[in-house]
Design a protein around this motif. Sequence first.
Motif, short mmCIF file in Angstrom:
data_model
loop_
_atom_site.label_atom_id
_atom_site.label_comp_id
_atom_site.label_asym_id
_atom_site.label_seq_id
_atom_site.Cartn_x
_atom_site.Cartn_y
_atom_site.Cartn_z
N ASP A 255 4.63 12.10 9.03
CA ASP A 255 5.77 11.77 9.90
C ASP A 255 6.93 11.11 9.16
OD1 ASP A 255 4.94 9.13 9.57
OD2 ASP A 255 4.49 8.78 11.69
N THR A 256 6.79 10.92 7.83
CA THR A 256 7.93 10.42 7.05
C THR A 256 8.77 11.57 6.47
OG1 THR A 256 6.69 10.32 4.97
CG2 THR A 256 6.62 8.35 6.36
N CYS B 250 7.11 5.79 13.45
CA CYS B 250 5.91 5.00 13.12
C CYS B 250 5.67 3.89 14.12
CB CYS B 250 6.06 4.33 11.76
SG CYS B 250 6.41 5.39 10.40
N GLY C 38 7.75 0.61 4.91
CA GLY C 38 7.54 2.05 4.83
C GLY C 38 7.45 2.72 6.19
N ALA D 95 1.90 4.54 15.67
CA ALA D 95 1.65 5.96 15.37
C ALA D 95 0.32 6.14 14.65
CB ALA D 95 2.77 6.52 14.49
N ASN D 96 -0.12 5.08 13.95
CA ASN D 96 -1.36 5.18 13.20
C ASN D 96 -2.60 4.73 13.97
OD1 ASN D 96 0.75 4.11 10.66
ND2 ASN D 96 -0.16 6.14 10.65
N ILE E 40 0.82 -1.22 0.00
CA ILE E 40 0.00 0.00 0.00
C ILE E 40 0.86 1.27 0.00
CG2 ILE E 40 -2.06 -1.08 1.03
CD1 ILE E 40 -1.18 0.07 3.76
N1 ARG Z 1 2.88 -0.24 5.98
C1 ARG Z 1 2.31 0.83 6.73
C2 ARG Z 1 1.38 1.64 5.84
O1 ARG Z 1 1.64 1.77 4.67
C3 ARG Z 1 3.40 1.67 7.32
C4 ARG Z 1 2.88 2.73 8.24
C5 ARG Z 1 3.95 3.66 8.74
N2 ARG Z 1 3.43 4.57 9.70
C6 ARG Z 1 3.67 5.88 9.76
N3 ARG Z 1 3.21 6.53 10.77
N4 ARG Z 1 4.30 6.52 8.82
O2 ARG Z 1 0.37 2.15 6.27
#
Ligand code: ARG
Length: 279
Positions: free
Chosen positions: A170-171, A262, A257, A72-73, A23
Motif C-alpha cells: 500500500d506504499t 496505513c 513510514g 491497515a496492518n 524497522i
Molecule cells: N512503522 C510501521 C511499520 O514499519 C508503519 C506501517 C505502515 N503501514 C502500512 N500499511 N504501510 O510497520
Amino acid sequence: MPRYERPTILMCPPDYYGIEYEINPWMSRSRQSDPAHARDQWKGLYELLISLGVDVQLMDPVQGLPDLVFTANAGLIHADDAYLSRFRHAARQGETSEDRVWFATHGFETLDLPEGMDFEGAGDALFCGETLYGGYIIRSDARALQWVASRIGCRVIPLQLIDDRYYHLDTCFCPLAEEEALWYPPAFDEYGQRAIRQHIPRLIEVNDDEAARFACNAVVVGRNVVLNTGCEQLEADLRERGYTPHATPLDEFIKAGGSAKCLTLRLDGEEAAIWPEPP
Ligand code: ARG
C-alpha cells in the motif's frame, strides 16, 4: 455479523504514537514525531473522512504499541472474516492480541494464518475488483498471500517488492476502481510490473518525488481520494480521470513510514467502488 450502511473505516488515535524502533528506512529514533502535531494531523484525516460520509470506528490506543495507529496492518477483512496479521518484526507482534479482541468484539470471525507465515494484512493485500494483489518478501510471505487467497477463494497476484522504502504494497500501489489503480513502478520487479500492466487496464503512474510523499498511500472513498499534501501532479492526474483529490498533511506519520491509507482499515471490504457517491 457486521452490517454497513455506509463506507466504514477503523482508525486508532495516536495517543502513544512515536518512533520507538527502526524497522523501515523512514524511521529514525533521532527524528521523533511531535505528539501535538501528530494528534492534529490524525484528527484532520479523521474529520476529512467523516465529511466524506465515512463511518469511522475507533480502537483504543495502547501504551507501548506506537504503530497500532496503522490499522491497515491489523488484518485483511473479507466479508465477516478478519485474517489477522502475523508481523515480521517482534516490535509489532504485540499488536495482534489487541486487534484480535477488537475484531472479535465487533462481530468478525478472526482467522490465524499457519505459524511461520508472515502477513501484514491490508498493508500487503489489496483487492482491485475481485482479484487480490499481494506484496511480498519485505514484510509478508508469498505463501501467506496464497494461503489467504485460497481460503477466500479468489485469484491472487503476488508482487515482489524490491525497494525497502516501499516495504508494504500500500506504499506503492492503490486500487481506485475495478480496473483502475495508481502505482509507483520502480517499487516492483520486472515480473510484477508486467503483471500489473497486464491485469489493470487503467493505471496512473506516480513520480519519484510524490511516491516519497506517500502519494500511493491514499484512501479511496467512491470517487474521493484522500492523500498527503505535496502530491500536486497526482492530484491533477486524478482530477483528469474524474476523481476528487483531498490533501491533508500527514508528515508526522511519514516519519514512521506511513500515511493516509496505513492509518485506516476498510471494514466493509476493500473491494473498490461498491458504494454510491456521497452527496
Ligand atoms: N512503522 C510501521 C511499520 O514499519 C508503519 C506501517 C505502515 N503501514 C502500512 N500499511 N504501510 O510497520
